[in-house]
Design a protein around this motif. Structure first.
Motif, PDB file in Angstrom:
ATOM      1  N   GLY A 100       0.795  -1.225   0.000  1.00  0.00           N
ATOM      2  CA  GLY A 100       0.000   0.000   0.000  1.00  0.00           C
ATOM      3  C   GLY A 100       0.824   1.268   0.000  1.00  0.00           C
ATOM      4  N   TRP A 101       2.144   1.134   0.021  1.00  0.00           N
ATOM      5  CA  TRP A 101       3.046   2.291   0.049  1.00  0.00           C
ATOM      6  C   TRP A 101       4.199   2.088  -0.925  1.00  0.00           C
ATOM      7  N   LYS A 102       4.699   3.181  -1.461  1.00  0.00           N
ATOM      8  CA  LYS A 102       5.849   3.144  -2.363  1.00  0.00           C
ATOM      9  C   LYS A 102       6.999   3.942  -1.752  1.00  0.00           C
ATOM     10  N   PRO A 103       8.210   3.353  -1.654  1.00  0.00           N
ATOM     11  CA  PRO A 103       9.336   4.059  -1.035  1.00  0.00           C
ATOM     12  C   PRO A 103       9.983   5.042  -1.996  1.00  0.00           C
ATOM     13  N   HIS A 104      10.399   6.168  -1.461  1.00  0.00           N
ATOM     14  CA  HIS A 104      11.121   7.177  -2.250  1.00  0.00           C
ATOM     15  C   HIS A 104      12.514   7.382  -1.650  1.00  0.00           C
ATOM     16  N   GLY A 105      12.720   8.519  -0.968  1.00  0.00           N
ATOM     17  CA  GLY A 105      14.045   8.817  -0.428  1.00  0.00           C
ATOM     18  C   GLY A 105      14.418   7.902   0.724  1.00  0.00           C
ATOM     19  N   VAL A 106      15.720   7.613   0.836  1.00  0.00           N
ATOM     20  CA  VAL A 106      16.207   6.759   1.912  1.00  0.00           C
ATOM     21  C   VAL A 106      17.529   7.313   2.416  1.00  0.00           C
ATOM     22  N   CYS A 107      17.785   7.161   3.709  1.00  0.00           N
ATOM     23  CA  CYS A 107      19.090   7.513   4.272  1.00  0.00           C
ATOM     24  C   CYS A 107      19.414   6.573   5.410  1.00  0.00           C
ATOM     25  N   SER A 108      20.695   6.421   5.675  1.00  0.00           N
ATOM     26  CA  SER A 108      21.174   5.623   6.799  1.00  0.00           C
ATOM     27  C   SER A 108      21.572   6.578   7.912  1.00  0.00           C
ATOM     28  N   THR A 109      21.119   6.332   9.134  1.00  0.00           N
ATOM     29  CA  THR A 109      21.370   7.234  10.250  1.00  0.00           C
ATOM     30  C   THR A 109      22.694   6.916  10.926  1.00  0.00           C
ATOM     31  N   SER A 110      23.079   7.770  11.874  1.00  0.00           N
ATOM     32  CA  SER A 110      24.327   7.575  12.605  1.00  0.00           C
ATOM     33  C   SER A 110      24.313   6.300  13.430  1.00  0.00           C
ATOM     34  N   SER A 112       5.626  13.336  -5.550  1.00  0.00           N
ATOM     35  CA  SER A 112       6.718  14.175  -6.045  1.00  0.00           C
ATOM     36  C   SER A 112       8.013  13.803  -5.352  1.00  0.00           C
ATOM     37  N   ASN A 113       9.116  14.385  -5.838  1.00  0.00           N
ATOM     38  CA  ASN A 113      10.429  14.081  -5.272  1.00  0.00           C
ATOM     39  C   ASN A 113      10.485  14.414  -3.788  1.00  0.00           C
ATOM     40  N   LYS A 114      10.977  13.455  -3.004  1.00  0.00           N
ATOM     41  CA  LYS A 114      11.211  13.687  -1.583  1.00  0.00           C
ATOM     42  C   LYS A 114      12.495  12.969  -1.193  1.00  0.00           C
ATOM     43  N   TYR A 115      13.503  13.752  -0.815  1.00  0.00           N
ATOM     44  CA  TYR A 115      14.774  13.196  -0.356  1.00  0.00           C
ATOM     45  C   TYR A 115      14.903  13.435   1.138  1.00  0.00           C
ATOM     46  N   ILE A 116      15.749  12.639   1.794  1.00  0.00           N
ATOM     47  CA  ILE A 116      15.805  12.669   3.257  1.00  0.00           C
ATOM     48  C   ILE A 116      17.236  12.557   3.749  1.00  0.00           C
ATOM     49  N   SER A 117      17.513  13.182   4.914  1.00  0.00           N
ATOM     50  CA  SER A 117      18.836  13.117   5.537  1.00  0.00           C
ATOM     51  C   SER A 117      18.677  13.315   7.045  1.00  0.00           C
ATOM     52  N   GLU A 118      19.572  12.704   7.816  1.00  0.00           N
ATOM     53  CA  GLU A 118      19.606  12.921   9.260  1.00  0.00           C
ATOM     54  C   GLU A 118      20.721  13.896   9.600  1.00  0.00           C
ATOM     55  N   ASN A 119      20.427  14.852  10.488  1.00  0.00           N
ATOM     56  CA  ASN A 119      21.418  15.838  10.890  1.00  0.00           C
ATOM     57  C   ASN A 119      22.245  15.333  12.070  1.00  0.00           C
ATOM     58  N   THR A 120      23.323  16.072  12.403  1.00  0.00           N
ATOM     59  CA  THR A 120      24.198  15.659  13.503  1.00  0.00           C
ATOM     60  C   THR A 120      23.514  15.738  14.861  1.00  0.00           C
ATOM     61  N   ASN A 121      22.437  16.537  14.970  1.00  0.00           N
ATOM     62  CA  ASN A 121      21.671  16.602  16.219  1.00  0.00           C
ATOM     63  C   ASN A 121      20.467  15.665  16.172  1.00  0.00           C
ATOM     64  N   PHE A 122      20.473  14.737  15.200  1.00  0.00           N
ATOM     65  CA  PHE A 122      19.460  13.690  15.024  1.00  0.00           C
ATOM     66  C   PHE A 122      18.134  14.208  14.485  1.00  0.00           C
ATOM     67  N   ASP A 123      18.093  15.476  14.020  1.00  0.00           N
ATOM     68  CA  ASP A 123      16.905  15.953  13.320  1.00  0.00           C
ATOM     69  C   ASP A 123      16.745  15.187  12.005  1.00  0.00           C
ATOM     70  N   ILE A 124      15.508  15.043  11.563  1.00  0.00           N
ATOM     71  CA  ILE A 124      15.199  14.366  10.303  1.00  0.00           C
ATOM     72  C   ILE A 124      14.760  15.423   9.304  1.00  0.00           C
ATOM     73  N   CYS A 125      15.517  15.565   8.225  1.00  0.00           N
ATOM     74  CA  CYS A 125      15.328  16.651   7.267  1.00  0.00           C
ATOM     75  C   CYS A 125      14.830  16.083   5.939  1.00  0.00           C
ATOM     76  N   VAL A 126      13.708  16.602   5.452  1.00  0.00           N
ATOM     77  CA  VAL A 126      13.116  16.130   4.197  1.00  0.00           C
ATOM     78  C   VAL A 126      12.997  17.298   3.225  1.00  0.00           C
ATOM     79  N   ALA A 127      13.548  17.110   2.022  1.00  0.00           N
ATOM     80  CA  ALA A 127      13.335  18.065   0.945  1.00  0.00           C
ATOM     81  C   ALA A 127      12.051  17.658   0.233  1.00  0.00           C
ATOM     82  N   ASP A 128      10.999  18.434   0.428  1.00  0.00           N
ATOM     83  CA  ASP A 128       9.664  18.110  -0.082  1.00  0.00           C
ATOM     84  C   ASP A 128       9.360  18.995  -1.279  1.00  0.00           C
ATOM     85  N   TYR A 129       9.582  18.456  -2.468  1.00  0.00           N
ATOM     86  CA  TYR A 129       9.390  19.219  -3.702  1.00  0.00           C
ATOM     87  C   TYR A 129       7.945  19.688  -3.843  1.00  0.00           C
TER      88      TYR A 129
END
Length: 430
Positions: free
Chosen positions: A247-257, A309-326
């Motif tokens: 029921g879901w399709k994966p887009h952006g992925v990142c590996s955390t610290s 739409s395009n959605k990329y993801i990254s984890e910050n050094t303070n463990f925030d989760i950042c998503v670029a939501d086009y």
């Protein structure tokens, strides 16, 4: 030439912290934005002389090496005063550095035979504490931004064109990169000299092009496949499907610290978007299990656009989760618990509808970098969402994915040209 001459010190209003203030009070020796200058002049306890920034006069408390910084530290050995950047540039030995005294007299060495030390040097000033955070991976030396970012290397991949856009990049041991296209069913590895590593081509299990790729801390490769709704991990050239969605399709992925995977996904009916965390231990031993699902804010409203739409993801050094939501024309940042911290839609001067972020990454200083494909430039933010500067002098086109290596070199994907540009945008560590 002294490399420090390239360092960009971001000047901020001393009252409200607004970046690049246009005014300066020569008598008080502080920087002021237009909103704060009125209240400053109303303070009649001292004389003021407010002038345009370019006509400012700096007194002896200003660092001689970094003109926008104040002397907040001093060296017991040479009795000089300087700013925090000088310490991180290794101008003075840390064990000899103390905060500037109320007195200019030299410490009596008869009474104090050992130099005082600062246990946590970055916290001696509030100006740079944000960029010298300690993360789960440890502390990092300050790496100030350069005045002029520069292209170090351009790598021409086999991807590109409108039918097989270069869509993602991941760093591999600082010496190589992984890349993939939107249609071709291979993931290719390249050296930084632009040579394809022939024996390292990976064919996807489904025969479809990957949506996004990421490299884990252990050096394994992860890719999402929105056609068969899977997340796959490649170890020793063997592909293992670690997550199969329904029921879901994966887009952006990142590996955390910590080794977890964060995946942005859209529902099949294109009405919902969420970020899901899968723990490293579950992936390896007990199979996929949702450890965390992030979808709504405190008011029950969607955090992310629901468009496909395009959605990329990254984890910050303070463990925030950042998503670029086009689709939302925004960068959406939540904390580790999934609570909204801020939404960035461009600097205050940005015209509505003129910011379309695609790729996103974060560096060792906690800065957030995102690719603005509307204006073909990179936005650099601090970890609290304050705009710092653009990278717009590197002839960038059709921007997509971003990543950084351990030295904070930036890799930028140009989707149509099929090029990956390696850009130095900050001072290199020692």
């Amino acid at each position: 030439m002294d490399p420090r001459s390239f360092v960009l010190d971001v000047v901020r209003c001393d009252v409200c912290d607004t970046p690049v203030p246009p005014l300066h009070c020569d008598f008080c020796q502080i920087y002021l934005c237009k909103a704060c200058v009125g209240d400053h002049l109303l303070n009649e306890s001292r004389k003021h002389q407010v002038v345009p920034f370019k006509h400012r006069t700096l007194n002896h408390t200003t660092c001689s090496n970094h003109a926008t910084e104040r002397c907040k530290l001093q060296c017991l050995q040479c009795d000089s005063s300087f700013c925090t950047i000088c310490v991180f540039c290794h101008e003075h030995e840390e064990q000899n550095v103390i905060p500037v005294q109320c007195s200019s007299k030299k410490t009596n060495t008869d009474q104090n035979t050992e130099c005082r030390s600062l246990p946590v040097l970055p916290n001696t000033t509030e100006d740079h504490s944000k960029t010298a955070k300690t993360s789960g991976a440890g502390s990092h030396h300050l790496r100030p931004l350069l005045i002029e970012p520069r292209i170090i290397t351009t790598i021409q991949t086999q991807f590109g064109g409108t039918l097989n856009k270069l869509c993602s990049v991941g760093c591999h041991k600082d010496a190589e990169i992984w890349t993939c296209g939107s249609r071709k069913n291979t993931i290719e590895r390249y050296t930084l000299l632009g040579k394809k590593v022939q024996k390292e081509s990976i064919l996807t299990k489904s025969g479809n092009g990957p949506w996004d790729i990421a490299v884990t801390r252990s050096g394994d490769l992860v890719y999402t496949d929105d056609n068969d709704k899977s997340v796959n991990m490649i170890k020793n050239k063997q592909i293992q499907t670690v997550i199969r969605l329904q029921g879901w399709k994966p887009h952006g992925v990142c590996s955390t610290s910590s080794g977890d995977l964060l995946v942005v996904m859209n529902s099949d009916d294109h009405k919902q978007t969420k970020v899901v965390r899968y723990s490293d231990s579950n992936l390896r031993y007990t199979g996929p299990k949702e450890e965390q699902s992030i979808q709504y804010n405190d008011r029950g409203r969607p955090l992310y656009s629901t468009s496909y739409s395009n959605k990329y993801i990254s984890e910050n050094t303070n463990f925030d989760i950042c998503v670029a939501d086009y689709g939302a024309c925004a960068v959406v940042v939540v904390n580790q618990a999934g609570k909204l911290r801020f939404t960035y839609t461009g600097p205050p001067s940005t015209t509505k509808g003129s910011f379309y972020p695609r790729g996103i990454t974060t560096d060792s200083q906690g800065r957030i970098l995102t690719a603005d494909c509307y204006n073909q430039r990179i936005h650099i933010l601090d970890q609290d969402g304050q705009f710092l500067r653009y990278i717009e002098n590197c002839d960038l086109h059709e921007l997509y994915s971003l990543c950084v290596d351990t030295k904070d070199n930036l890799f930028v994907v140009e989707s149509i040209t099929g090029k990956v540009k390696k850009i130095q945008y900050c001072m290199q560590g020692h």
